[in-house]
Design an enzyme around this catalytic site. Structure first.
Site, mmCIF file in Angstrom:
data_model
loop_
_atom_site.group_PDB
_atom_site.id
_atom_site.type_symbol
_atom_site.label_atom_id
_atom_site.label_comp_id
_atom_site.label_asym_id
_atom_site.label_seq_id
_atom_site.Cartn_x
_atom_site.Cartn_y
_atom_site.Cartn_z
ATOM 1 N N HIS A 159 0.882 -1.166 0.000
ATOM 2 C CA HIS A 159 0.000 0.000 0.000
ATOM 3 C C HIS A 159 0.920 1.216 0.000
ATOM 4 O O HIS A 159 1.975 1.195 0.634
ATOM 5 C CB HIS A 159 -0.889 -0.033 1.253
ATOM 6 C CG HIS A 159 -1.847 1.117 1.379
ATOM 7 N ND1 HIS A 159 -2.526 1.655 0.312
ATOM 8 C CD2 HIS A 159 -2.241 1.827 2.472
ATOM 9 C CE1 HIS A 159 -3.314 2.643 0.743
ATOM 10 N NE2 HIS A 159 -3.142 2.769 2.043
ATOM 11 N N GLU A 176 -31.360 -10.631 5.773
ATOM 12 C CA GLU A 176 -31.714 -9.790 4.632
ATOM 13 C C GLU A 176 -30.624 -8.761 4.298
ATOM 14 O O GLU A 176 -30.313 -8.543 3.133
ATOM 15 C CB GLU A 176 -33.042 -9.063 4.970
ATOM 16 C CG GLU A 176 -33.762 -8.528 3.779
ATOM 17 C CD GLU A 176 -34.032 -9.579 2.695
ATOM 18 O OE1 GLU A 176 -34.602 -10.627 3.022
ATOM 19 O OE2 GLU A 176 -33.657 -9.343 1.537
HETATM 20 N N1 LIG Z 1 -5.328 -6.391 5.255
HETATM 21 C C1 LIG Z 1 -5.336 -6.504 3.938
HETATM 22 O O1 LIG Z 1 -5.910 -7.438 3.401
HETATM 23 C C2 LIG Z 1 -4.622 -5.539 3.054
HETATM 24 C C3 LIG Z 1 -3.547 -4.831 3.540
HETATM 25 N N2 LIG Z 1 -2.768 -4.101 2.681
HETATM 26 C C4 LIG Z 1 -1.589 -3.445 3.199
HETATM 27 O O2 LIG Z 1 -0.691 -4.444 3.683
HETATM 28 C C5 LIG Z 1 0.073 -3.929 4.792
HETATM 29 C C6 LIG Z 1 -0.103 -4.854 5.989
HETATM 30 O O3 LIG Z 1 -1.448 -4.788 6.422
HETATM 31 P P1 LIG Z 1 -2.145 -5.997 7.205
HETATM 32 O O4 LIG Z 1 -1.728 -7.290 6.589
HETATM 33 O O5 LIG Z 1 -3.592 -5.638 7.288
HETATM 34 O O6 LIG Z 1 -1.467 -5.863 8.639
HETATM 35 P P2 LIG Z 1 -1.817 -6.687 9.965
HETATM 36 O O7 LIG Z 1 -2.328 -5.733 10.980
HETATM 37 O O8 LIG Z 1 -2.640 -7.892 9.660
HETATM 38 O O9 LIG Z 1 -0.357 -7.234 10.343
HETATM 39 C C7 LIG Z 1 0.286 -6.942 11.449
HETATM 40 C C8 LIG Z 1 1.615 -7.702 11.478
HETATM 41 O O10 LIG Z 1 2.659 -6.775 11.729
HETATM 42 C C9 LIG Z 1 3.349 -7.175 12.894
HETATM 43 N N3 LIG Z 1 3.830 -6.005 13.622
HETATM 44 C C10 LIG Z 1 3.100 -5.015 14.194
HETATM 45 N N4 LIG Z 1 3.900 -4.138 14.802
HETATM 46 C C11 LIG Z 1 5.164 -4.590 14.609
HETATM 47 C C12 LIG Z 1 6.425 -4.123 15.029
HETATM 48 N N5 LIG Z 1 6.549 -3.006 15.750
HETATM 49 N N6 LIG Z 1 7.518 -4.828 14.668
HETATM 50 C C13 LIG Z 1 7.406 -5.959 13.949
HETATM 51 N N7 LIG Z 1 6.224 -6.458 13.524
HETATM 52 C C14 LIG Z 1 5.128 -5.774 13.865
HETATM 53 C C15 LIG Z 1 2.323 -7.936 13.712
HETATM 54 O O11 LIG Z 1 2.981 -8.762 14.641
HETATM 55 P P3 LIG Z 1 2.475 -8.940 16.173
HETATM 56 O O12 LIG Z 1 1.654 -10.180 16.204
HETATM 57 O O13 LIG Z 1 3.748 -9.052 16.939
HETATM 58 O O14 LIG Z 1 1.681 -7.703 16.525
HETATM 59 C C16 LIG Z 1 1.613 -8.697 12.601
HETATM 60 O O15 LIG Z 1 2.357 -9.847 12.236
HETATM 61 C C17 LIG Z 1 -0.436 -2.507 4.992
HETATM 62 O O16 LIG Z 1 0.403 -1.661 4.240
HETATM 63 C C18 LIG Z 1 -1.846 -2.535 4.382
HETATM 64 O O17 LIG Z 1 -2.321 -1.279 3.961
HETATM 65 C C19 LIG Z 1 -3.003 -4.069 1.331
HETATM 66 C C20 LIG Z 1 -4.061 -4.755 0.794
HETATM 67 C C21 LIG Z 1 -5.003 -5.444 1.638
HETATM 68 MG MG LIG Z 2 -6.353 -0.422 2.040
#
Ligand SMILES: NC(=O)C1=CN([C@@H]2O[C@H](COP(=O)(O)OP(=O)(O)OC[C@H]3O[C@@H](n4cnc5c(N)ncnc54)[C@H](OP(=O)(O)O)[C@@H]3O)[C@@H](O)[C@H]2O)C=CC1
Ligand SMILES: [Mg+2]
Ligand SMILES: CC(=O)[C@](C)(O)C(=O)O
Ligand SMILES: [Mg+2]
Length: 334
Positions: free
Chosen positions: A107, A226
């Site tokens: 993103h 619905e």
């Molecule tokens: N969700 C989606 O389907 C979509 C997302 N995107 C993009 O993809 C990217 C990821 O989004 P998304 O998959 O939703 O993210 P998530 O919230 O699902 O993922 C979070 C992950 O990041 C880790 N994390 C959080 N904080 C840290 C940190 N300080 N250091 C290391 N790891 C960390 C978490 O680990 P922990 O368990 O330790 O917290 C977890 O594994 C974003 O840029 C989003 O805009 C794009 C298209 C669709």
């Molecule tokens: Mg998005």
């Protein structure tokens, strides 16, 4: 006409002998990492200790701290939440980025709104799946792909696009089509889509439809089926055949009501609101508010999340979904 890449335009060759660090193992992280691995790409995961770390190890990955993963990687895909990426990038990615490596995003938020400013000697590429992570994995396992967007912000090696396309091939996206775009276009359209239509628009439509029926004295279970459950069945028809495909399957009574009433519910006032939402995305107002909200510890976000969790559509839905055996094996949030 948009430039769309398919399997014949991409080759995994560009990732041969390279190591991809997937940083973050949430919705997109677990899906992209597992798809790449199944496509034969060497993947390491970068994380902090905790829930995701354990999950990634259980899934058989080599897991490292973010800095250690970056040190051994040629391609680094940042898949942590958008609002934490800048800080982690600053402390644990930037100091270890090798010249000529590829910094990737799914993103454009942090590049477009200048929260991350990479050095000139790396490639900066986006491969953004147009679908939720759990479907990126599920659809790949079924032998297909979720479409994606590709954008090159910086091409220091002259190979940025080739590597991006190889990555898109590895996650399965070239089976569905990979559209060329810019970080600006992806960021603005993605934010608009999720706010106005896909997530914000649809959630409010569901809630207001449900409230209208239940406040008029109809049973909440019927209102749920619905206004929420059947939405998927209708949207599946749109996904397969567009609006006409959906209208082919519904009754003529429904189709007539669709034409005469739809515009009354989502009319000119909604179009004006959509334009305002888009303007605030384009001029950075939304990004500024979201960054500030995170700096302040998310007071409004948490309040709104709690309020919606308590909504009666959620209460009745939770009970009804327990009886739907086929739903209980599909993970919703990993
Ligand atoms: N969700 C989606 O389907 C979509 C997302 N995107 C993009 O993809 C990217 C990821 O989004 P998304 O998959 O939703 O993210 P998530 O919230 O699902 O993922 C979070 C992950 O990041 C880790 N994390 C959080 N904080 C840290 C940190 N300080 N250091 C290391 N790891 C960390 C978490 O680990 P922990 O368990 O330790 O917290 C977890 O594994 C974003 O840029 C989003 O805009 C794009 C298209 C669709
Ligand atoms: Mg998005
Ligand atoms: C799933 C997706 O594409 C979104 C809605 O843009 C997101 O999760 O940010
Ligand atoms: Mg999206």
């Amino acid at each position: 006409m948009a430039k769309v890449y398919y399997q014949e335009d991409a080759s995994l060759q560009a990732l041969q002998g390279k190591t991809v660090a997937v940083v973050g193992y949430g919705s997109q992280g677990h899906a992209q990492a597992q798809n790449l691995r199944d496509s034969g790409v060497r993947v390491v995961i970068g994380l902090r200790r905790g829930r995701s770390w354990e999950q990634a190890e259980r899934d058989g990955f080599e897991v490292n701290t973010v800095d250690e993963a970056v040190k051994q990687a040629d391609v680094i895909q940042l898949l942590m939440p958008d609002e934490v990426q800048a800080r982690v990038y600053q402390d644990q990615v930037a100091p270890y980025l090798k010249p000529g490596s590829t910094l990737m995003f799914s993103h454009g938020f942090n590049i477009h709104f200048q929260q991350i400013q990479p050095p000139k000697d790396v490639d900066v590429v986006m491969v953004a799946p147009k679908g939720p992570g759990h479907l990126v994995r599920r659809v790949y396992e079924e032998g297909f792909g979720v479409p994606a967007l590709i954008a090159v912000e910086q091409d220091s090696t002259g190979k940025a696009k080739e590597i991006g396309l190889a990555y898109a091939e590895g996650i399965g996206a070239t089976k569905a089509g990979v559209i060329e775009t810019t970080f600006k276009e992806e960021t603005e359209t993605d934010l608009f889509g999720e706010q106005a239509v896909l997530c914000g628009g649809v959630s409010e439509l569901v809630k207001k439809g449900f409230e209208t029926l239940t406040e008029a004295g109809y049973q909440p279970e019927i209102a749920y089926f619905e206004c929420l459950h059947e939405l998927k069945l209708i949207v599946d028809l749109m996904y397969e055949g567009g609006l006409s495909g959906m209208r082919y399957s519904i009754s003529d009574t429904a189709e007539y009501g669709d034409y005469v009433s739809g515009k009354r519910v989502v009319g000119d006032a909604s179009r004006e609101a959509m334009k305002e939402v888009l303007k605030e995305i384009q001029d950075g107002t939304f990004a500024k508010a979201w960054i500030r909200e995170n700096e302040e510890g998310r007071p409004q976000f948490n309040r709104m999340r709690d309020a919606d969790k308590k909504h009666s559509v959620e209460q009745v839905g939770e009970k009804l979904r327990k009886t739907m055996a086929w739903l209980n094996k599909a993970p919703v949030k990993g």
